[in-house]
Design an enzyme around this catalytic site. Structure first.
Site, short mmCIF file in Angstrom:
data_model
loop_
_atom_site.label_atom_id
_atom_site.label_comp_id
_atom_site.label_asym_id
_atom_site.label_seq_id
_atom_site.Cartn_x
_atom_site.Cartn_y
_atom_site.Cartn_z
N THR A 84 0.76 -1.35 -0.02
CA THR A 84 0.13 0.06 0.13
C THR A 84 0.84 1.30 -0.03
O THR A 84 0.34 2.19 -0.82
CB THR A 84 -1.02 0.00 1.35
OG1 THR A 84 -1.71 -1.23 1.15
CG2 THR A 84 -1.65 1.18 1.55
N THR A 141 1.68 -4.41 4.27
CA THR A 141 1.35 -4.98 5.77
C THR A 141 0.82 -6.09 5.51
O THR A 141 1.17 -6.99 6.85
CB THR A 141 0.65 -3.93 6.24
OG1 THR A 141 -0.73 -3.97 5.59
CG2 THR A 141 1.21 -2.41 6.45
N1 ASP Z 1 -2.69 -5.30 0.64
C1 ASP Z 1 -1.63 -4.53 0.91
C2 ASP Z 1 -0.49 -5.48 1.03
O1 ASP Z 1 -0.13 -6.10 1.70
C3 ASP Z 1 -1.78 -3.93 2.19
C4 ASP Z 1 -0.61 -2.88 2.79
O2 ASP Z 1 0.38 -2.84 2.14
O3 ASP Z 1 -0.93 -2.35 3.90
O4 ASP Z 1 0.25 -5.33 -0.20
#
Ligand code: ASP
Length: 329
Positions: A14, A89
């Site tokens: 993200t 994340t």
């Molecule tokens: N869906 C995203 C990922 O893990 C969530 C994030 O980056 O917070 O790439």
């Protein structure tokens, strides 16, 4: 004064995402753009920015993270003072756990991401990246293995877990609490983790052995469990109910699987140890351990799966795997 030298590797997530043609956000930005967008970062460290992947973290593979571990080892052989890994994340805790197993250097490795994209109001990426770099460049964070920094909190790889889908405070370390925080431009450690009491692991080459993870739920009849060895899995982690329990009707199947491949027992509750010597009914932890199942200590299912994967890749037999799990108990 010479600033510490940091390797910053961006894998996606993200924190790198901008609007996609088909709607929603998708990974586009690289490490250099992320670094350039953080005010004050150039006063913290000299940064070498690389972007090996631009993926949602659900699409990262164990082999991708082994390659990242190789890059960090090579950088540390060249006198870098620390490393920051930027990624999504969703799987941060898995990446951090793998790097903790495979890098084994006193210099800090910090994994970081963001809960909000760079174009969302209140984007947390720049603040998280600054805090991660401060931690990675700090003397205070040396000797703690791989760390995860989000929301200004510093977590140890062995404890941290994503516990919320949306909040910027999504990361928790239930069994221990965060090790410290970043405030006023300084990493402050309140507590420390002991060095991992595990033999060092070589960087595996090629494909890793497939290890399955199954969560037990009420009324499970064991049909998935029974299929696991026949699917070519080299090991299995069961997330049992409570302190590590399965329905009585499934206990015998667990024993049959454990006779074929190593089976590790974690708890689906997400905190506290898998028990070893409390409950004595069919399907309890005492019953399952008697059927050659190995308790996972404080590791939850995904991390127990990673430990078993890398232990099997290193050719460890059951006693060595049991000793490795006991190091997390
Ligand atoms: N869906 C995203 C990922 O893990 C969530 C994030 O980056 O917070 O790439």
């Amino acid at each position: 004064m010479t600033l510490p030298r940091l390797l910053v590797l961006s894998l996606g997530g993200t924190i790198t995402m901008t609007p996609a043609a088909g709607g929603g956000i998708a990974p586009t930005l690289g490490a250099a753009e992320l670094v350039a967008a953080v005010p004050g970062l150039d006063e913290v460290a000299q940064i070498e920015a690389r972007s090996p992947f631009r993926l949602a973290s659900s699409s990262l593979t164990l082999e991708n993270i082994v390659a990242v571990a190789g890059d960090i080892r090579a950088a540390f052989a060249e006198d870098f003072d620390g490393a920051v890994v930027i990624q999504g994340t969703d799987t941060i805790e898995e990446t951090a756990f793998i790097l903790d197993l495979l890098v084994r250097d006193a210099r800090p490795v910090v994994v970081v991401g963001a809960m909000r994209g760079p174009q969302q109001a209140g984007a947390d990426g720049p603040a998280n990246l600054l805090a991660a770099a401060i931690a990675a460049a700090s003397e205070a964070a040396r000797g703690l293995g791989t760390l995860v920094v989000l929301n200004d909190e510093i977590h140890a790889a062995r404890f941290v877990r994503k516990a919320h889908t949306a909040l910027t405070s999504a990361f928790v370390s239930e069994n221990a609490g965060p090790l410290g925080l970043v405030a006023e431009g300084r990493a402050r450690l309140f507590t420390r983790v002991a060095p991992l009491a595990l033999p060092s692991l070589p960087l595996p080459e090629g494909e890793l052995p497939p290890v399955a993870l199954l969560k037990m739920t009420m009324g499970d009849d064991g049909r998935l469990l029974r299929a696991v060895p026949g699917l070519g899995c080299a090991g299995l982690v069961i997330e049992g109910m409570g302190a590590g329990h399965v329905p009585a009707a499934v206990a015998e199947i667990v024993g049959e699987v454990a006779a074929a491949i190593p089976v590790v027992l974690a708890s689906r509750t997400l905190a506290g140890p898998a028990f070893e010597r409390t409950y004595g009914y069919p399907g309890s932890e005492i019953d399952l351990i008697g059927r050659s199942v190995l308790p996972a200590g404080l590791l939850g299912g995904p991390k127990a799966r990673l430990l078993l994967t890398f232990a099997l890749a290193a050719g460890w037999e059951r006693p060595a795997i049991a000793a490795a799990l006991a190091a997390y108990a």
